[in-house]
Design a protein around this motif. Sequence first.
Motif, mmCIF file in Angstrom:
data_model
loop_
_atom_site.group_PDB
_atom_site.id
_atom_site.type_symbol
_atom_site.label_atom_id
_atom_site.label_comp_id
_atom_site.label_asym_id
_atom_site.label_seq_id
_atom_site.Cartn_x
_atom_site.Cartn_y
_atom_site.Cartn_z
ATOM 1 N N LEU A 351 11.030 7.101 6.429
ATOM 2 C CA LEU A 351 11.271 6.634 5.123
ATOM 3 C C LEU A 351 10.211 5.280 4.760
ATOM 4 C CD1 LEU A 351 12.736 6.414 2.440
ATOM 5 C CD2 LEU A 351 14.460 5.079 3.436
ATOM 6 N N LEU A 352 10.543 4.356 5.571
ATOM 7 C CA LEU A 352 9.889 2.938 5.460
ATOM 8 C C LEU A 352 8.506 3.032 5.834
ATOM 9 C CD1 LEU A 352 12.246 0.186 6.476
ATOM 10 C CD2 LEU A 352 11.518 0.549 4.398
ATOM 11 N N TYR A 355 6.961 4.391 2.815
ATOM 12 C CA TYR A 355 6.856 3.272 2.078
ATOM 13 C C TYR A 355 5.797 2.300 2.203
ATOM 14 C CZ TYR A 355 8.411 -0.691 -0.739
ATOM 15 O OH TYR A 355 8.708 -1.874 -1.310
ATOM 16 N N LEU A 359 2.148 1.495 -0.010
ATOM 17 C CA LEU A 359 2.025 0.218 -0.485
ATOM 18 C C LEU A 359 0.721 -0.222 0.089
ATOM 19 C CD1 LEU A 359 4.662 0.238 -2.019
ATOM 20 C CD2 LEU A 359 5.098 -2.171 -0.748
ATOM 21 N N PHE A 408 19.760 -2.788 3.651
ATOM 22 C CA PHE A 408 18.503 -1.990 3.704
ATOM 23 C C PHE A 408 17.477 -2.784 2.526
ATOM 24 C CE2 PHE A 408 15.817 0.749 1.404
ATOM 25 C CZ PHE A 408 15.017 1.483 2.486
ATOM 26 N N LYS A 412 13.865 -3.988 3.339
ATOM 27 C CA LYS A 412 12.838 -3.514 2.437
ATOM 28 C C LYS A 412 11.791 -4.689 1.895
ATOM 29 C CE LYS A 412 12.113 -1.022 -1.796
ATOM 30 N NZ LYS A 412 12.596 -0.575 -3.090
ATOM 31 N N THR A 416 8.141 -5.147 2.943
ATOM 32 C CA THR A 416 7.292 -5.365 1.774
ATOM 33 C C THR A 416 6.448 -6.626 2.054
ATOM 34 O OG1 THR A 416 8.655 -4.454 0.299
ATOM 35 C CG2 THR A 416 7.004 -5.387 -0.611
ATOM 36 N N GLY A 492 10.516 -4.451 -9.716
ATOM 37 C CA GLY A 492 11.792 -3.949 -9.199
ATOM 38 C C GLY A 492 12.301 -4.566 -8.039
ATOM 39 N N LEU A 493 11.537 -4.886 -7.275
ATOM 40 C CA LEU A 493 11.835 -5.611 -6.029
ATOM 41 C C LEU A 493 12.217 -7.088 -5.758
ATOM 42 C CD1 LEU A 493 12.401 -4.989 -2.834
ATOM 43 C CD2 LEU A 493 9.990 -5.485 -2.575
ATOM 44 N N LYS B 227 -0.111 3.862 -5.654
ATOM 45 C CA LYS B 227 0.581 3.561 -4.423
ATOM 46 C C LYS B 227 1.196 5.077 -3.808
ATOM 47 C CE LYS B 227 0.378 -0.555 -4.323
ATOM 48 N NZ LYS B 227 -1.066 -1.280 -3.680
ATOM 49 N N ARG B 259 13.503 3.740 -14.078
ATOM 50 C CA ARG B 259 13.816 4.122 -12.663
ATOM 51 C C ARG B 259 14.135 5.795 -12.820
ATOM 52 N NH1 ARG B 259 16.761 -0.114 -8.884
ATOM 53 N NH2 ARG B 259 15.105 -1.682 -8.961
ATOM 54 N N SER B 279 11.369 7.949 0.269
ATOM 55 C CA SER B 279 10.274 6.796 0.119
ATOM 56 C C SER B 279 9.679 6.566 -1.039
ATOM 57 C CB SER B 279 9.071 7.480 1.203
ATOM 58 O OG SER B 279 9.714 7.500 2.464
ATOM 59 N N THR B 285 11.311 2.067 -7.035
ATOM 60 C CA THR B 285 12.596 0.924 -7.302
ATOM 61 C C THR B 285 11.900 -0.424 -6.912
ATOM 62 O OG1 THR B 285 13.452 1.224 -5.008
ATOM 63 C CG2 THR B 285 14.471 2.163 -6.865
ATOM 64 N N SER B 286 10.740 -0.426 -6.297
ATOM 65 C CA SER B 286 9.996 -1.757 -6.125
ATOM 66 C C SER B 286 9.262 -2.265 -7.248
ATOM 67 C CB SER B 286 9.151 -1.686 -4.856
ATOM 68 O OG SER B 286 9.753 -1.780 -3.649
ATOM 69 N N PHE B 288 9.765 -0.864 -10.454
ATOM 70 C CA PHE B 288 10.523 -0.715 -11.939
ATOM 71 C C PHE B 288 11.909 -1.439 -11.693
ATOM 72 C CE2 PHE B 288 7.171 2.461 -12.818
ATOM 73 C CZ PHE B 288 6.751 2.109 -13.906
ATOM 74 N N PRO B 289 12.152 -2.329 -12.278
ATOM 75 C CA PRO B 289 13.423 -3.132 -12.491
ATOM 76 C C PRO B 289 14.606 -2.157 -12.778
ATOM 77 C CG PRO B 289 12.351 -4.182 -13.912
ATOM 78 C CD PRO B 289 11.209 -3.064 -13.510
#
Lengths: 1062, 289
Positions: A351-352, A355, A359, A408, A412, A416, A492-493, B227, B259, B279, B285-286, B288-289
């Motif tokens: 998963l990561l 991710y 990025l 988690f 993350k 990041t 969001g993060l 992304k 989201r 993923s 989620t990173s 969009f808040p």
Amino acid sequence: MPTPDLQHVLADLKRYPAALNGAFEASLPQIEHAAGAVEQVRWAQEGLRIARQTARSWEPAAEYFRASPRVLQALSYPQFQRWVDSGIELCADSPTMAAAYFRASPGVLPHLLPRNVAGWAALGRGLSRGTWKSASLAARFFDASVDLAAHLSFREMQGFVALVDALSYRSYDLAADCLHLGQRILPTVAEREEIISLASAAVDGSWREVRGCFEGASKVNATVNRPLRARFYRLTEQLTRRGLSNISLFLSESTQSMARIPQDAQDGVVAKAEDLVNFSHEAVTSFLTMAPSVLQRISGAQFQQWYDQGRELLTENQDGGVAYFRVESSRSERVLDQLSSTIELEKVKGLLTAYANALAGSEVQLEAATEAAHKNVGWVEIEQAATDGSHVYLPPVVERRPTKEENFSWLKVVATHQVGHIEFGSFEFDFERPAALFEDLRGRLEEEAPAQAATSIARFFNLFPNRTLAADVFGVVEDARMDFGVVAQYRGLAPHYRGVQREALSARPMIHELPLQQAMVELLIRLSLQQLRELPIPKDYGKEARQLAGLLRRVQDTSATVEDAAEAAIRMYTVISRLPNEVIPPEEWNEEDLQDAQYQEQDADQVVSLFKQEGVPGKESDGEEYESPEDVDYRGNFKPEMVQLLSMMRGLSQDEEGENDLDALTQEALEELLRNSVDIDAENEADISAIANNLMKETAASTPPKGDGAGHTDIPHQDEDGGALDPIEPRSYVYDEWDFRADDYRPRWCVVQEKQVSAGDARFFQDTLRANSGLMEQIRRQFESVRPEMYRRVKHLPEGEDVDFDAALEAVVDIRSRRTPNERIYWRRNKAERDVAVVFLLDMSASTAEAVEEARREGADWDVPSDPVAYTLWLRTRRGEGAKRQYKRIIDVEKESMVLLMTALDAIGDRYGVYGFSGFGRENVEFYVIKEPEEQMSDKVKRRLDKVSPLHATRMGPAIRHATTKLEQIDAKTKFLFVLSDGRPQDRGYSREGVEKEYAVQDTRMALLEARQKDITPFCLTVDRQGHDYMRTMAGDMGYEVLPDVMDLPRRLPALYRRLTV
Amino acid sequence: MTQTDQAHKTTSIEEYFVEHEPFYLPVSDEVALFEAAYRERVPVLLKGPTGSGKTRFVEYMAWRMSREMSQMQGRRNGGVPLVTVACHEDLTASDLVGRYLLEVEGTRWIDGPLTRAVKFGGICYLDEIVEARKDTTVLIHPLADHRRLLHIEKLGEVVEAHPNFLMVISYNPGYQTALKDLKHSTRQRFIAIEFDFPPRELEGPIIEHESGVDLDTAKQLALLGEKVRNLRGHSLQEGVSTRLLIYAGKLMSKGIAPRRACEVAVVWGLTDDAEVQRSVSEVVTSIFP
């Protein structure tokens, strides 16, 4: 002078062996001293009475004389009399036994209540059953009594003897053994009654286990809390009574587990096990076995929940419950997973990784941080996050917060941040590239003839007299710049990111306890972590602090680049290095808010002159020596110099022409570079050269042109002479080979020899299917869904299901216009012929013998128990039901994938052939037939597949040509040729001077092109991670795939096949 | 003839003109290329992933060409009609050329969309050409070279293409299988314009315009697009299309939480693989808040 009565006895004694007389005379003085005349005579007469019993009674009599003086001290006369009487009774049964009785008495009697003396004798006598063996056992009992009586109560002794007695009915040897064990072990434990009782229970059931009960005691002592031991034995006893057959195994396994359970949790575990006894012994064993690993994953309270669920299940379904406690049921896994707040990197790695790739926009591999330390290429701190530009290292386990989600999200954030270094270009620093926000000072600070630096960042650090301070400052500034970018971009993060920063802030050292220079760096760190208010600032250095804060604010801008960070670092360095590195007294500190601090760019010349002025080495001797700050945990290890060095080395080894003058980077040169690097903090020379060595390996391993991926050993180049070959053997064929330098074929250059694979075991096939039943089911479903696609409405038929409207209309029109109509006006749903033929070519080169790095896949480098038993348990836990053998080769995975695919192919009815190839030299290309396309799937084929094993080299060209020939003979609309390999083609003489690698690749490419010209679609699948490089040349415009993880092959191959052919 | 009532507007094929300027932001020199090709009547192949703006581009070019032609010819309605045919597996040649219809009195021949475009002089856009049955290529070939002829077998006729006619086809090299590839004989009759998703800086304004969200949100969506597309070839077969990002934007503009909007429009639409979904969700989620 002895009395006449005594004289009389003496005379009688003379008739017995001298040993008896000796014993009598030795004890006599003591008796004379202690007893009156009458008693003396009585004493002597009793001895005589014993001696008279049987022919060999003089022996016990002698023991009697020896023992009696001390016995008399413990017993009164009437008791003494009863003691003797007991002895005489024993003597009647066996003099040996009686002798042992008398001999042991002085040691035993002090521990016995006088009323139990007769009972003790009776215990021994009970063991004797008139045979020599039984008497000898009884004698042994008396011998052992000395130790036993000292520690056991009489009741316990009774129990123990009952046990020995019961055993003696089965085997005297075992009974004697048990006696011996009891004598040795019982005195050392407190839970004697429980052990004896347990052993007695074992006698009822499986009497061989008795021994295990005693031997297990030492293990229990070593691992189980003292207050729990008795309960533990009782538990075992109950289990035994409920049918547990292997007590020693149970004791050894459960004590292993107990050893791994924290002391304070043992009580709960034992209580739960006691509770489970009522269900079945399997439930208890499973529970105890798995408890430690489960406890590692979840807390005590969660453990209770996990247990409750299992217990409930157990009441409903015995087997299900047992599987649950063995953590072999998905329900159990699920419950555990939900309960566990710990995040294991291994579980979220896929998963990561995706991710991180998303990025970064480039290939990033995630690995446990332990890996980085393991590789020893400069990153040493275990469990610290880091990145080397292509890998991101993350902590293997996160358990810093109470819930899974929070853990988690922490991971993350860390990921990041690390990926951010790649995304926001931390490693792209170029000395020559201008900054966006600052006037460039780098070039002006450089001396006239700077020492040559390997990397841009090293060149930058070389500007500073104190490289460490410079690197620290640059690190903070760059982190601040990047964190700002991340937070601005990933809104969001952002809240989580800020949260992690706040958390990191709380772990920072007190600023005012640090010497000034370090305090200033610490101030920067806090600012970078968003503490902008109430910062402790030394009164006298407020201006400097505000300058630093202003500089840092300036790089916190989305348009700032890494070069800006460098420029800011120069200015900060100028400020900090001028300060004395001394501790400032607490009263000279103020708290200030710095959120509005501004940096006024001074005249560039001024900065330069300040910098140069302070750049004199030795100036820092003011105060203490500068030390680097503590790492910020979520930021981990930022080593830009190492990353640039690594990527430079990777680039170098890819640069085949070697025009770069740094090309010949020797180990010595590298060591020199490392020694000067700020990122390396090695203790001694040995470390440096180890790191250098590893770096060389690491970079070579990831560059295909110089090092061959996947463990290939290079076959040295050798020019081949000679001319065309002829197929002499039956079933051999010749093929041309393409020489790309000559731009022509070498005629009749290779001989392909077809060989039959010998038959192996068909069980391999079945086992693979069984082991992968879940996957197989999935594949089968996928392939079955192909079927409906094969049914298509076929029009223009002379007869069919219904009238085809279009055709009928045309026919009517034709009739009206007086033309001959076409009578094919029907349609039918017909099985459109799926006419696919495919040939699979399996690489059987020696390199396929390489073990699949499964251990690494499992991320298993931490907390692997070294003990074999514990390891097995651990392995079972980790793998769940899929537990199998631990060592798999690439070829095994290839074969397994073929098993699955072949089964699937049979389901859709495509024709397929399977061949393996290997060989050595052009005269000897081996082509192994596993299945011919026209052959039906059979046991024979399955057996052959089992025998496929790694052989020699890989001359792909001729093998492909031969497979093409095979396909040509098949009449099918669509034809495929699948080549499955684990590395680049190579063979003896499969190269030309100067273009070693290229030659083989080009010939293979030509062979693939030939296939395509014959309407065959070739496809290459390689499990060589470095395969992109040559595959692009070899099969770039035809179709290929590089599978980074061999273990994906069984899943990927069928999916790929399906995608290509549907 | 154009009939309009309250509910819908019906136009016959050859009279469908792109009347209002479609929103199109050029990424590169594709507009100039197409214009040049049209002036020389060189057939055009548009290559690119789904949702990267191929169709919109054709509409835009049809509008531009229409405008140019009507200015040139000084007529009000002298434009270039756009005939779009979405190809599918069962699309046959007669679907394109025409067929006989059964009527009370007998039969009547009706021209197919391709024939109409050829006769009237429009841009015929065959979308996802590889999906069509192989017999369609027989029709395309003579139209796409110097001959510019359409053979209507059933009528025994040959139609010479109107001077304004242009053949445009599109295909998506992403999910081709070995069985569905464009033949070289077809491929080599077209100039190829490659399409890819627009860069983030351009995609933001596009999303803003199309979906009605504010530019800031649109930029974030564009960032998400960039992304997610990084995963192309790794976990995803295709990157997220601009179209999907616009859909997400549309949902947001109607009050759906960002989201959630991304989840339904982007995450679930892209893949069925649960891990990849997660993923992509994490990327969402990173951002969009």
